[in-house]
Design an enzyme around this catalytic site. Structure first.
Site, mmCIF file in Angstrom:
data_model
loop_
_atom_site.group_PDB
_atom_site.id
_atom_site.type_symbol
_atom_site.label_atom_id
_atom_site.label_comp_id
_atom_site.label_asym_id
_atom_site.label_seq_id
_atom_site.Cartn_x
_atom_site.Cartn_y
_atom_site.Cartn_z
ATOM 1 N N TYR A 84 0.843 -1.192 0.000
ATOM 2 C CA TYR A 84 0.000 0.000 0.000
ATOM 3 C C TYR A 84 0.880 1.245 0.000
ATOM 4 O O TYR A 84 0.586 2.238 -0.656
ATOM 5 C CB TYR A 84 -0.913 0.009 1.233
ATOM 6 C CG TYR A 84 -1.944 -1.092 1.245
ATOM 7 C CD1 TYR A 84 -3.130 -0.972 0.536
ATOM 8 C CD2 TYR A 84 -1.733 -2.258 1.965
ATOM 9 C CE1 TYR A 84 -4.081 -1.974 0.554
ATOM 10 C CE2 TYR A 84 -2.677 -3.273 1.984
ATOM 11 C CZ TYR A 84 -3.849 -3.127 1.278
ATOM 12 O OH TYR A 84 -4.781 -4.131 1.287
ATOM 13 N N ASN A 105 -13.159 -1.033 -4.658
ATOM 14 C CA ASN A 105 -12.923 -1.586 -5.997
ATOM 15 C C ASN A 105 -14.172 -2.272 -6.546
ATOM 16 O O ASN A 105 -14.636 -3.254 -5.973
ATOM 17 C CB ASN A 105 -11.757 -2.583 -5.919
ATOM 18 C CG ASN A 105 -11.436 -3.214 -7.250
ATOM 19 O OD1 ASN A 105 -12.009 -2.847 -8.267
ATOM 20 N ND2 ASN A 105 -10.510 -4.148 -7.236
ATOM 21 N N CYS A 113 -6.610 -5.692 -7.296
ATOM 22 C CA CYS A 113 -6.300 -5.160 -5.975
ATOM 23 C C CYS A 113 -5.685 -6.237 -5.081
ATOM 24 O O CYS A 113 -5.103 -5.932 -4.054
ATOM 25 C CB CYS A 113 -7.551 -4.582 -5.321
ATOM 26 S SG CYS A 113 -8.845 -5.771 -5.075
ATOM 27 N N HIS A 114 -5.786 -7.502 -5.499
ATOM 28 C CA HIS A 114 -5.181 -8.565 -4.698
ATOM 29 C C HIS A 114 -3.666 -8.531 -4.771
ATOM 30 O O HIS A 114 -3.001 -9.204 -3.986
ATOM 31 C CB HIS A 114 -5.706 -9.924 -5.178
ATOM 32 C CG HIS A 114 -5.422 -10.202 -6.616
ATOM 33 N ND1 HIS A 114 -6.212 -9.707 -7.631
ATOM 34 C CD2 HIS A 114 -4.431 -10.904 -7.220
ATOM 35 C CE1 HIS A 114 -5.722 -10.110 -8.805
ATOM 36 N NE2 HIS A 114 -4.631 -10.824 -8.576
ATOM 37 N N GLU A 139 -1.625 -16.926 -9.470
ATOM 38 C CA GLU A 139 -0.554 -16.202 -10.160
ATOM 39 C C GLU A 139 0.832 -16.716 -9.780
ATOM 40 O O GLU A 139 1.838 -16.126 -10.129
ATOM 41 C CB GLU A 139 -0.676 -14.700 -9.869
ATOM 42 C CG GLU A 139 -2.005 -14.127 -10.318
ATOM 43 C CD GLU A 139 -2.040 -12.611 -10.326
ATOM 44 O OE1 GLU A 139 -0.998 -12.002 -10.046
ATOM 45 O OE2 GLU A 139 -3.112 -12.051 -10.612
#
Length: 143
Positions: A84, A105, A113-114, A139
DNA sequence: GCTTTTTAGCCCG
DNA sequence: CGGGCTAAAAAGC
């Protein structure tokens, strides 16, 4: 995993479900039906790990600040995370303000946003931290 | 409208 | 741990 698309009064809706949890995605009027099915396919391919970026036109409601933050999310590479604080510095704002914007979001995964985590922890995720873990795992990012 | 509270953070002691 | 900082949004007035 199941992914379907519908037409609603306010636009198109894509619903995808996995492990008993549901994401609902609303699109604007300008999306053609053809594109809409294409979009559903993109989400499905992403969740199966076969697609790295989602790309389609979308208009989401939000303040200028929020839209600026959301847009910046899409520059974070697949499988990569930022904090952040790092995002806040890039946007010339404060970490908490970034968290606020991410909380709002409207289109998770499309706006990834993850891929934003706290300095010493995974951070939050609306609708369940399990989702964030799962998406990062897809991912190939162990966190 | 303007003021206070809340927040998916962070830093320092 | 506990306070203090912080910016944006929401809630309260």
């Amino acid at each position: 995993m199941n992914c379907q698309s519908f037409e609603t009064e306010s636009g198109y809706l894509c619903v995808y479900e996995k492990d008993g949890r549901v994401f609902k995605i609303q699109f604007n009027q300008r999306c053609e039906g053809k594109i809409n099915r294409e979009i559903a396919t993109q989400f499905q391919e992403y969740l199966e790990g076969r697609r790295k970026t989602l790309d389609f036109p979308v208009e989401v409601p939000g303040t200028e600040f929020q839209k600026r933050v959301w847009a910046s999310l899409r520059k974070i590479p697949y499988g990569h995370v930022v904090t952040y604080k790092e995002l806040a510095e890039k946007l010339k704002t404060a970490p908490r303000a970034v968290g606020q914007a991410l909380k709002a979001n409207p289109l998770p995964i499309y706006f990834p946003c993850h891929r934003v985590v706290a300095k010493d922890s995974i951070g939050g995720f609306t609708g369940g931290i399990q989702w964030k873990r799962m998406l990062l795992k897809i991912e190939g990012c162990e966190f």
